[in-house]
Design an enzyme around this catalytic site. Structure first.
Site, PDB file in Angstrom:
ATOM      1  N   TYR A   1       0.833  -1.208   0.000  1.00  0.00           N
ATOM      2  CA  TYR A   1       0.000   0.000   0.000  1.00  0.00           C
ATOM      3  C   TYR A   1       0.862   1.251   0.000  1.00  0.00           C
ATOM      4  O   TYR A   1       2.087   1.184   0.002  1.00  0.00           O
ATOM      5  CB  TYR A   1      -0.952  -0.028   1.197  1.00  0.00           C
ATOM      6  CG  TYR A   1      -0.324   0.207   2.565  1.00  0.00           C
ATOM      7  CD1 TYR A   1       0.637  -0.658   3.079  1.00  0.00           C
ATOM      8  CD2 TYR A   1      -0.725   1.280   3.349  1.00  0.00           C
ATOM      9  CE1 TYR A   1       1.181  -0.448   4.333  1.00  0.00           C
ATOM     10  CE2 TYR A   1      -0.186   1.499   4.609  1.00  0.00           C
ATOM     11  CZ  TYR A   1       0.768   0.636   5.090  1.00  0.00           C
ATOM     12  OH  TYR A   1       1.306   0.848   6.330  1.00  0.00           O
TER      13      TYR A   1
ATOM     14  N   ASN B   1       9.386  -6.888  12.658  1.00  0.00           N
ATOM     15  CA  ASN B   1       8.343  -7.161  13.657  1.00  0.00           C
ATOM     16  C   ASN B   1       8.432  -8.592  14.169  1.00  0.00           C
ATOM     17  O   ASN B   1       8.722  -9.508  13.395  1.00  0.00           O
ATOM     18  CB  ASN B   1       6.960  -6.970  13.018  1.00  0.00           C
ATOM     19  CG  ASN B   1       6.743  -5.545  12.555  1.00  0.00           C
ATOM     20  OD1 ASN B   1       6.365  -4.689  13.327  1.00  0.00           O
ATOM     21  ND2 ASN B   1       7.015  -5.289  11.277  1.00  0.00           N
TER      22      ASN B   1
ATOM     23  N   ASP C   1       2.038   4.165   1.950  1.00  0.00           N
ATOM     24  CA  ASP C   1       2.188   4.627   3.336  1.00  0.00           C
ATOM     25  C   ASP C   1       2.971   5.931   3.340  1.00  0.00           C
ATOM     26  O   ASP C   1       4.176   5.931   3.096  1.00  0.00           O
ATOM     27  CB  ASP C   1       2.923   3.560   4.158  1.00  0.00           C
ATOM     28  CG  ASP C   1       2.835   3.841   5.649  1.00  0.00           C
ATOM     29  OD1 ASP C   1       1.998   4.685   6.043  1.00  0.00           O
ATOM     30  OD2 ASP C   1       3.575   3.211   6.415  1.00  0.00           O
TER      31      ASP C   1
END
Lengths: 64, 508
Positions: free
Chosen positions: B97, B162, B99
C-alpha cells in the site's frame, strides 16, 4: 580502510541454511556464490554512469 | 513461538518531470502492482498507533500535525481515502500500500528465516514489476525505486522488523534486554551511508558510516515513528490476541540489500528475544543509548566505544560479542535454524574484527564501503564529493539494470540464500505454516467474497451473521495447515468457516 582490488573469496560457502518447510522445501538452502573472477570493469562502468547529481535531485516526504 | 515479518517503505522518483506528485505517483505505482479492485478492503479498525506498550495511550503523535496539513491538501484531490491508500493484500498474504507516499511492502508473517528472505526478495520483484508496468505506460524508464532509508535531505523512511512476543514478558524487561543489542546491531545490519544528516536538516557530505537510520534516532523509547524516532518503538498494536501477545515493532533497522544481512538482522534479534524470555540476556546498560547509536555508526573503523552506566566502556563489537556468547551458551542445540544463526553470527563478528573484506557481499555497509572506496581510488575522489551520495543511492536501486548491489549480485559476488525459484514461489504463495499464507489463500480462493481483511481477521460477505476467519491466536503451524486444507477444498467461505469452527469445537 582502502581496497584497490575486489576481494577473492578464501572461504567455503556458508553451510546450508535450515530448509523451510513446504512450499520452499524444494528450493531451500543458499545458492553457492560463484568464485570465478569478478567483472570489476562492468561494475565500475555502471558506477561511472550514475549521475553525480542524482542524490541532490532526489527528494522524498518523511516516512515512518 | 516464532513469527516475524518486515515492512519496507520504498523511495520513488521520476526523471521525466520537474516536480513529482508523490501521492499520485505512489497511487499509480500501487495500481500497477495488482490491477484488481477486490483487495482494496483493508480493515483499519484494529490500527491504533496511539496505544503505548508502557501502559498508557498518548493523546497525539508528533507527526499528527504534519499529517493534518497533508490531509488538508489531499482533501482537495479527486480521490477517496481508500484510493490514496491503495491498500492491497496480495495472493501471498503480503500487504502492499501507499504509506505516507511511499509504496510499502509488508511481508506475510514467517516462521523461518528462509521464508522471510524469499518473501522480502519477492517484495523487491513485485515493486520492480509495478515500476516496469508504470514505465511502459510512461513510455520510458523514468521511474526509479530505491530500497533505502534516506533522501539525503533529512527525510527518512523505514524498514521495520516485527516479532510476535509473549505479553507475559514485561515490557521493561524487553527494553533492558534489547536496547544495547539494537544500538550495536548496525554492525551487522547497517546498510551504510555517505555523510551525515538529521531530521529535515539536510545532508553533510563526508565520512562513511555504518547505518542509514542512526542519524534519525532521537529517543530511547517512544511511540512516534516519523519524528523523534526511538531506538525501541513502544507502539502497542499486537495484531493478535492482546491478552497473550505483543508485536515488537522495531523501526531502527535499515533496509538491507544483502540477503545474509537480512537473515542475521532478524535471526539474531529473534535469538535475543529467546534469551530475554529465558531471563538470560547479558547485563549491559548503556549510559546514553541515543548518543551511542550515532557514535558507533559514525566509526567504520569500529574503534568507538559506548559508555555503560557502571562506568565501563564497550565497543559495538564487544556488545555484540556479549550477546553472542550468552546466546551460544543458552540456545545452542535448540533447533537447526538457531544453530545456523549462531554459527554465522559468531563468524561474522570474528571477520569484522580480523578480516572484514570477506564480508563483501554479505553485509551491506561493508559491501557499499568497498564499492565506494574502490571507485574513489579509480576516480581520485574525496569523501566530500557529492557523487558519492548518488552512488550510495544507486546501490539501493531495485532495477537490476541500474542498481549497484544488484550488479554485484549479477556478477556472482553477493551471497545468495534464496533462489529465483524460491522468490517466484514466494510471489505466488505465502508460507504454508503461518496465517500469512492462509490470508493469501483466502485472496486466491475467494477474492470476490472478501468484505474486509487485515492481519488477524478476514471478513467475508454474505448473510446477517458476521462470517470471519479469526487468526488472532492462530499460530500453531499444524493448526494453520489444517485450516488451509479446509479453505483449499471448500466451495465457499461459509462452508470453510463452518468446517473450521466445527473442527475447533470438536477439539475443545
Amino acid at each position: 580502510m582502502r581496497h584497490s582490488t575486489i576481494p577473492e573469496r578464501r572461504e567455503r560457502p556458508v553451510d546450508p541454511m535450515p530448509k523451510s518447510p513446504h512450499p520452499l522445501e524444494e528450493g531451500g538452502g543458499p545458492r553457492r556464490p560463484e568464485t570465478g573472477s569478478p567483472d570489476k570493469d562492468s561494475l565500475m562502468k555502471r558506477m561511472r554512469k550514475v549521475d553525480p547529481k542524482q542524490a541532490e535531485r532526489y527528494r522524498q516526504r518523511t516516512g515512518e | 513461538m516464532r513469527l516475524f515479518g518486515i515492512e519496507t517503505e520504498y523511495g520513488i522518483t521520476r526523471d521525466d518531470v520537474a516536480e513529482m506528485d508523490p501521492v499520485v505517483e505512489s497511487m499509480d505505482w500501487c495500481a500497477h502492482t495488482w490491477p484488481l479492485s477486490f483487495e482494496r478492503r483493508w480493515d483499519y479498525a484494529s490500527e491504533d498507533p496511539h496505544e503505548d506498550a508502557r501502559g498508557f495511550r498518548v493523546s497525539g503523535l508528533q507527526q499528527d500535525r504534519e499529517e493534518d496539513e497533508f490531509a488538508k491538501v489531499d482533501a482537495h484531490r479527486p480521490f477517496s481515502f481508500h484510493e490514496m491508500k491503495s491498500d492491497l493484500v496480495l495472493p501471498n498474504g503480503a500487504r502492499f500500500y501507499n504509506d505516507h507516499t511511499h509504496p510499502e511492502y509488508s511481508t506475510p508473517e514467517c516462521r523461518m528465516i528462509a521464508d522471510l528472505l524469499a518473501q522480502d526478495r519477492a517484495g523487491e520483484r513485485i515493486v520492480l514489476r509495478a515500476a516496469q508496468r508504470r514505465n511502459r505506460t510512461l513510455g520510458g524508464t523514468h521511474v526509479r525505486l530505491y530500497k533505502n532509508n534516506t533522501d539525503f535531505h533529512g527525510h527518512s523512511y523505514g524498514c521495520h522488523d516485527n516479532y510476535l512476543v509473549p505479553r507475559a514478558i514485561p515490557f521493561s524487561t524487553l527494553v533492558a534486554g534489547l536496547v544495547p543489542f539494537l544500538v550495536s546491531r548496525q554492525l551487522i545490519a547497517g546498510a551504510g551511508k555517505v555523510g551525515t544528516e538529521a531530521q529535515e536538516s539536510g545532508h553533510v557530505p563526508g565520512r562513511y558510516q555504518l547505518s542509514q537510520r542512526a542519524d534519525f534516532m532521537e529517543a530511547e523509547l517512544g511511540v512516534d515513528t516519523m519524528h523523534n524516532r526511538p531506538i525501541l518503538n513502544t507502539r502497542d498494536e499486537p495484531h493478535a490476541d492482546r491478552a497473550k501477545y505483543r508485536r515488537l515493532h522495531l523501526i531502527i533497522g535499515d533496509a538491507n540489500m544483502c540477503e545474509y544481512a537480512t537473515a542475521l538482522k532478524v535471526g539474531t534479534t529473534q535469538l535475543v528475544l529467546d534469551l530475554i524470555e529465558r531471563g538470560a540476556a547479558p547485563d549491559v546498560e548503556l549510559e546514553q543509548p541515543v548518543v551511542a547509536v550515532k557514535q558507533l555508526s559514525r566509526d567504520p573503523d569500529l574503534k568507538a566505544v559506548a559508555r555503560l552506566k557502571n562506568g565501563w566502556t564497550l565497543s559495538a563489537l564487544e556488545i555484540q560479542e556479549r550477546y553472542y556468547e550468552a546466546a551460544s551458551q543458552r540456545l545452542s542445540g535448540s533447533d537447526e535454524e538457531s544453530d545456523w544463526l549462531l554459527k554465522e553470527w559468531g563468524e561474522t563478528l570474528r571477520l569484522l574484527a580480523h578480516d572484514r573484506l570477506r564480508l563483501v557481499g554479505k553485509l551491506d555497509w561493508v559491501t557499499k564501503q568497498w564499492l565506494i572506496e574502490t571507485f574513489m581510488q579509480e576516480e581520485h575522489l574525496g569523501w566530500d564529493d557529492p557523487w558519492l551520495a548518488s552512488l550510495d543511492l544507486e546501490y539501493h536501486n531495485v532495477n537490476p539494470e541500474q542498481g549497484l548491489y544488484l550488479g554485484l549480485e549479477a556478477d556472482g559476488k553477493a551471497w545468495r540464500m534464496t533462489t529465483d525459484q524460491m522468490i517466484e514461489e514466494a510471489i505466488q504463495n505465502g508460507p504454508s505454516d503461518t496465517r500469512g499464507g492462509l490470508r493469501g489463500l483466502c485472496v486466491q480462493r475467494f477474492p470476490d467474497q472478501i468484505k474486509l481483511i487485515q492481519w488477524e481477521r478476514v471478513k467475508f460477505v454474505g448473510g446477517l451473521r458476521s462470517r470471519a476467519l479469526e487468526m488472532g491466536d492462530l499460530f500453531d503451524p499444524h493448526d494453520v495447515r489444517r485450516c488451509a486444507s479446509i479453505f483449499q477444498q471448500a466451495s465457499s467461505p461459509a462452508d470453510a468457516l463452518r468446517a473450521w469452527n466445527h473442527r475447533k469445537e470438536s477439539r475443545q
